[in-house]
Design a protein around this motif. Structure first.
Motif: not given
Lengths: 362, 446
Positions: A151-152, A160-164, A196-198, A219-220
């Protein structure tokens, strides 16, 4: 005298005719009819320009291209990006090929999406959950490892939980179109693609919170609301305030007397038409900050209505019932069904009595 | 010897230079088109020739040109798709490397026909040395007045730009190519609008393959009808075939469309048969994205006639017994080839190259690769074979661009024609998982 009215196109979706303006997409025409005739949409988001065409959830069959050229289209088409023609005939819930494909799309979307609905903040208002419930299979054939991400925190308010993530691109379009500083997008390609973020930058502009509202899955998520409650235990109320930055029109989500979440208002297609600023969303969580308009209208088939009505008053989606009936395999126990008073299923599987948008809620 | 159009002068020493190319009759098509013809007349000649796009789809080139929208005050563009990266296909690379001026000449003629004043050659980034060859050729042509302002005093201006790509296979899809050319992520666009209406920078654009554009010079010099007289039926002209695999003489060959497949494989003029001591097992006729065919089906049609190297003959019988000419990437495999491993390898490529925009392709290509990997290494079961067929079916035709089809067809066709080999991998897991293991059961070998 010249008639300045634009010529309307007649379109038939699942046997129901509707008149729409030229340039309307099949999805919009179906939404005009309403109910289950409208194809599901995971990536299309009407207020976001350029969205749509990616998830393929809204694929439909065009049985007749137009009155002038009534040939069917050879492949299924994405209804959210395909403009209608006069005399077009579209099959959505009435076409077995479309329904079969939808099952496939649900399966694809769930390949790498964890079934963690019991702990996901989006549960109960998740488009993918609804899509899978209405169109998917109860099992998966996928045996391989699923992708996982840490998680980020991408800013002070958003996790952000990109897994979802199902790569719908809605948040990217939102950041691109309604904020001045877009710092996030899609990195990588194929099933290694990720939001993702820069260089681990935070998303910290005034309208960043809207990416939470447009995300169809969990996810967000809103860091000020995470794990505070389940959506079906809360009470949504429409409210507004005089905001110098945005429209100030919101939904307040109450737990008892406490406002535990503020979101933008969503229409019947789960879309926000007026985005709100971060001040309204994250800083105004007292009833005294708002002018209360009244209870938010929530469909009785929604899980948000759960436990708020008697069970016999909850309206289940007609389409889900039809699909369940289609997939139900009766057990032949040798008894005479007519004597038991069991009604035979009609041979036309999906054609009868689809609900209409103008039907009153019971 | 068959008719040569593109590779006629390929063996002339120094043909990559302007002077030698010019001495061999080069740039006469530019002179003829610009000085004596109208753009419409050039389009008409290309239409008459019946030449079909050589990138893979085989859409009639003249028809594609005639779809180009011509709004007032909006520029039009011609983009040459030189992002050749399909496994098994290397003809454009060969053409650009050895005879770059043929492409430059074709670009000038085609740009003139389309009314484009700025045209692009989008080359795969790995081919840096080819990019330098093309840039040198452009400089030479410009110095001789065939490019730049007021070409040959006609008032027609053309600037030609060579743009290296980032090396993604998906950028060979025309709309993804345009996105990439605009400096964006190479994701395919939703269609409509098609590039002919809104392409590069939202302007009307034609995207053509290297071979297609290079052909225009000969068509203008000799007339569309002369070109249409070559070939067979609606497959007119010649085609570059990049032959690879277990052939005695792999390479790039120019054939007249209509040559029997058997002749192409076994005749001395072309591939000279399968390597000694081995027999043909299977062929991928048009690059890795087209359905694979077993030896007996690639040589003969269902009615027993000889199968020809043409769009129609190769696709005869649909995907049940046919395949596609595609980009002309002809890969022959003898009996030492493991079809499961080969299919897995193709699936691995498409998994890696999927852009990830639409869900069937993003998730489905990876799923197929993982299941095939399992089968290849002896961890599969019989259900996996049907699962692959079903997943391929769910991807095919349901994606934004044809990459989904390209990923699905090889898998579906391999199972259709070589199912017993997949089953053998399940029933003999220990044997199948050994390096170099190949099913040698009953199959039609030629």
């Amino acid at each position: 005298m010249e008639d300045n009215k634009p010529q309307l196109f007649k379109v038939t979706v699942d046997g129901i005719e509707v008149e729409v303006e030229p340039g309307t997409t099949i999805l919009q025409a179906a939404r005009k009819i309403g109910g289950d005739v409208a194809p599901p949409a995971m990536c299309y988001y009407q207020p976001l320009k350029g969205s749509g065409g990616k998830c393929r959830a809204c694929l439909v069959r065009v049985a007749a291209g137009s009155a002038k050229d009534p040939r069917p289209m050879p492949k299924l088409v994405a209804s959210c990006i395909t403009p209608v023609q006069d005399g077009m005939v579209v099959e959505n819930t009435t076409n077995p090929q479309v329904l079969e494909m939808r099952k496939g799309i649900v399966e694809f979307l769930l390949l790498n999406h964890p079934l963690d609905c019991p702990v996901c903040d989006q549960a109960g208002e998740c488009d993918l959950q609804n899509f899978a419930y209405n169109h998917g299979l109860a099992t998966t054939r996928y045996e391989e490892d699923r992708r996982e991400f840490e998680k980020r925190d991408i800013g002070p308010f958003i996790q952000l939980h990109m897994t979802r993530c199902i790569l719908c691109y809605r948040c990217v379009y939102t950041a691109d179109q309604i904020t001045e500083k877009r710092v996030h997008g899609v990195l990588g390609r194929g099933d290694a693609a990720e939001i993702g973020t820069y260089i681990e930058k935070a998303i910290d502009n005034d309208f960043s919170g809207n990416v939470i509202d447009v995300c169809p899955v969990g996810a967000l998520t809103d860091k000020t609301y995470r794990f505070k409650n389940r959506v079906w235990f809360t009470k949504p109320v429409d409210a507004h305030r005089d905001c110098p930055t945005c429209s100030g029109k919101v939904t307040l989500w109450y737990r008892g007397e406490e406002v535990i979440r503020v979101t933008a208002r969503k229409n019947e297609w789960n879309e926000v038409t007026e985005f709100i600023c971060n001040t309204c969303r994250f800083d105004k969580k007292k009833t005294s900050d708002w002018v209360i308009e009244g209870a938010t209208k929530v469909a009785r088939s929604s899980v948000i209505s759960a436990n708020k009505y008697r069970r016999d008053a909850v309206k289940t989606s007609q389409f889900a019932l039809n699909l369940a009936a289609e997939e139900y395999t009766p057990v032949d126990d040798g008894r005479n069904k007519s004597q038991l008073g069991i009604q035979q299923l009609p041979p036309e599987r999906f054609a009868p009595a689809l609900p209409h948008a103008n039907d009153p809620e019971p | 010897m068959g008719k040569k159009i593109l590779l006629e002068h390929i063996d002339v020493p120094g043909i990559e230079t302007f002077d030698v190319y010019r001495k061999m009759g080069g740039y006469t098509a530019v002179e003829k088109a610009i000085k004596t013809m109208t753009p419409e007349a050039v389009v008409e000649e290309v239409k008459k020739s019946g030449v079909r796009g050589r990138g893979g789809a085989g859409f009639p080139m003249g028809m594609k040109w005639s779809f180009l929208a011509k709004p007032e005050g909006v520029p039009r563009y011609l983009v040459c798709n030189a992002d050749e990266s399909e496994p098994g296909t290397f003809k454009d690379h060969y053409l650009m490397k050895h005879i770059p001026h043929l492409l430059i000449e074709g670009m000038i003629v085609s740009s003139f026909a389309l009314g484009a004043n700025k045209s692009f050659i989008y080359v795969r980034g790995e081919l840096m040395y080819v990019i330098r060859i093309l840039e040198k050729a452009i400089e030479e042509a410009k110095a001789k007045g065939f490019l730049g302002k007021n070409i040959l005093g006609s008032g027609y201006d053309l600037e030609l730009v060579v743009q290296p790509g980032g090396g993604a296979y998906i950028c060979g899809e025309e709309t993804a190519l345009l996105e990439s050319l605009e400096g964006k992520r190479g994701n395919p666009r939703n269609k409509p609008p098609f590039p002919a209406v809104k392409g590069l920078y939202q302007s009307p654009t034609v995207v053509n393959n290297v071979e297609s554009i290079a052909t225009t010079a000969w068509i203008i010099n000799n007339g569309g009808e002369a070109y249409a007289a070559i070939g067979v039926g609606r497959s007119t002209g010649t085609k570059l075939i990049s032959a690879s695999g277990h052939l005695n003489r792999p390479g790039v060959y120019e054939i007249e469309l209509g040559v029997p497949v058997e002749d192409f494989i076994y005749a001395d003029e072309w591939c000279r048969g399968i390597r000694p001591g081995h027999k043909l097992k299977a062929v991928v006729a048009g690059g890795s994205s087209v359905p694979i065919l077993p030896a007996d089906l690639i040589l003969k049609l269902a009615n027993g006639e000889k199968r020809l190297m043409s769009y129609e003959s190769l696709s005869d019988g649909g995907f049940a017994t046919g395949t596609m000419l595609g980009s002309g990437g002809f890969i022959a495999m003898d009996e030492t080839s493991c079809i499961v491993r080969n299919t897995w390898n193709f699936a691995r490529f498409y998994h890696h190259e999927s852009c990830g925009q639409c869900s069937p392709c993003r998730e489905g290509t990876g799923w197929m690769e993982k299941v095939l990997h399992r089968l290849e290494y002896g961890h599969g079961n019989m259900h996996d074979i049907d699962l692959l067929v079903d997943v391929a079916k769910k991807i095919e035709g349901n994606t934004i661009c044809p990459l989904g089809d390209a990923a699905a067809w090889p898998v579906a066709s391999a199972i259709r024609h070589f199912r017993e080999e997949f089953e053998w991998h399940v029933t003999n897991p220990h044997e199948a998982s050994q390096p170099g293991a190949v099913y040698r059961g009953e199959m039609a070998l030629v």
